[in-house]
Design an enzyme around this catalytic site. Sequence first.
Site, PDB file in Angstrom:
ATOM      1  N   ARG A 116       0.850  -1.191   0.000  1.00 59.79           N
ATOM      2  CA  ARG A 116       0.000   0.000   0.000  1.00 59.79           C
ATOM      3  C   ARG A 116       0.889   1.246   0.000  1.00 59.79           C
ATOM      4  O   ARG A 116       1.515   1.569   1.012  1.00 59.79           O
ATOM      5  CB  ARG A 116      -0.939   0.035   1.212  1.00 59.79           C
ATOM      6  CG  ARG A 116      -1.794   1.303   1.239  1.00 59.79           C
ATOM      7  CD  ARG A 116      -3.025   1.212   2.121  1.00 59.79           C
ATOM      8  NE  ARG A 116      -2.745   1.114   3.530  1.00 59.79           N
ATOM      9  CZ  ARG A 116      -3.669   1.248   4.494  1.00 59.79           C
ATOM     10  NH1 ARG A 116      -4.936   1.467   4.162  1.00 59.79           N
ATOM     11  NH2 ARG A 116      -3.342   1.129   5.758  1.00 59.79           N
TER      12      ARG A 116
ATOM     13  N   ASP B 122      -4.264   3.119  13.814  1.00 64.28           N
ATOM     14  CA  ASP B 122      -3.412   3.763  12.820  1.00 64.28           C
ATOM     15  C   ASP B 122      -3.896   5.194  12.626  1.00 64.28           C
ATOM     16  O   ASP B 122      -4.649   5.714  13.453  1.00 64.28           O
ATOM     17  CB  ASP B 122      -3.345   2.963  11.522  1.00 64.28           C
ATOM     18  CG  ASP B 122      -4.664   2.926  10.756  1.00 64.28           C
ATOM     19  OD1 ASP B 122      -5.601   3.684  11.105  1.00 64.28           O
ATOM     20  OD2 ASP B 122      -4.766   2.151   9.793  1.00 64.28           O
TER      21      ASP B 122
END
Length: 534
Positions: free
Chosen positions: A165, A449
């Site tokens: 990613r 996150d």
Amino acid sequence: MGATHGVEITGPLNDRFDEILTDDALAFIAELHRAFESRRQELLAARKTREAQIAAGEDLDFLPETKHIREDDGWKVAPPAPGITDRRVEITGPTDRKMTINALNSGAKVWLADFEDANTPLWENMIQGQLNLRDALDRAIDFTSPQGKTYALKEDSELATIVVRPRGWHLDEKHILVDGRRTSGGIVDFALYFFHSAKRQIAKGKGPYFYLPKMQSHLEARLWNDIFVLAQERLEIPRGTIRATCLIETIPAAFEMEEILYELREHSAGLNAGRWDYLFSIIKTHRTRGRKFLLPERNAVTMTAPMMRAYTELLVKTCHKRGAHAIGGMAAFIPSRRDEEVNRNAFAKVRDDKSRESGDGFDGSWVAHPDLVPIAREIFDGVLGDRPNQIDKQRPEVEVTAADLLAVDKTPGGITLAGLRGNINVALQYLAVWMGGNGAVAIHNLMEDAATAEISRSQIWQWLHNDVTLDDGPKVTVELVKQTIEEELAAIKASLGDAYDEDLYKQAKELFTEVALDDDYVDFLTLPAYERMP
């Protein structure tokens, strides 16, 4: 490092960095930058235009100009690629050396190797992460912790397929300049991995695969597709070898799922329900639109809320109609080594979540910790059996309207003082660790996150600017938030003791206060945070 091909490196050249920052790799970055940077900037400007239209009262809707794509039943995405045909369990995490080994050994089918929300974009992290991935593909990676524990890849076992990613379109890489201008963080992450590791993946019978974050329109997907085409041509890799799964984690993208698949159809590997960033996007996009778009506090919003059911069911229907994988959301629980009661309750919630996803037709789902892999695998095994996926499970009965996706006011739950405190506490803890170089943080038995801090500060900004009074307390004011920040900092300091870092928590407090209380809303808190980093 002096300019080569018009490229200047402003970050330090640490040990082995020259293996990644080669002249040819830098020339590749420069070519992609020169070909596509102007389009990236145009698309970022288009986001601002659309945001202004929504702020002025215009509601999101399915695009009339792309209706023909949605109504054309004749097109499909490319068939699933080797190594990502069966994706029943995917584990996510940053690309540090220990996580790389643990994720690949976890028993998951896929590892989302994250240069984005689970990562802090320190120069060291970005280039060392590329080295770690290349070393892992060469099976030349190990790690010894400060406590003397050693980690190595399992011999003679199937490792998880690496899916990278890169950073989103909004993030720059300030340490790599082309013609004197910053480069796109996403293009840098993609280019370095593709240049050094694509052929390594192909040699293993798989391929260079990616997760694409934070997109807000099919035109942003078209930009990625054009980058893929040029990259494959330059490295003489057959067109269509790259595959990309797009995270549907912004509310504008939820209205363009089919169009996003269409733009990437020769390179598409499906869509993912990135639910935490999706909630952040709902708040951010409608933050000035009054109480109709006011969500309850973060922990009260579940996947059974009407708007979230509409979002996930539309995603499954869309993907399977077009022959693509539908990948479910994150199980963020981190097992406790000391409290089995916490584990029992959390494991039950994980089972319920994954059972709902597998029953809805998802082909796999995310977990944040290796201990959750067996649970998710058991549940998806029970639905899939020996089949690699359930793409053949069509959902013609699902009908989702724009009003369904925007039914924020039908989400049950309240806004309490505990919710305000929770937002502040978790955001401060996360930001302190983030500023220290770690983007994936275990807080209160959850792996948090950047989406965590984004939701927390955006909710507080929205509550302040919509004159919200707490269900069990006073009106949310700047003074109340500042007082609560001080109280939560004191509580964190007391709980951490000698582990409390005064400097990092000072930076966290300043950053959080800025992005939660300033009248000018910052699109992503990682933008000012990145400027504070070396």
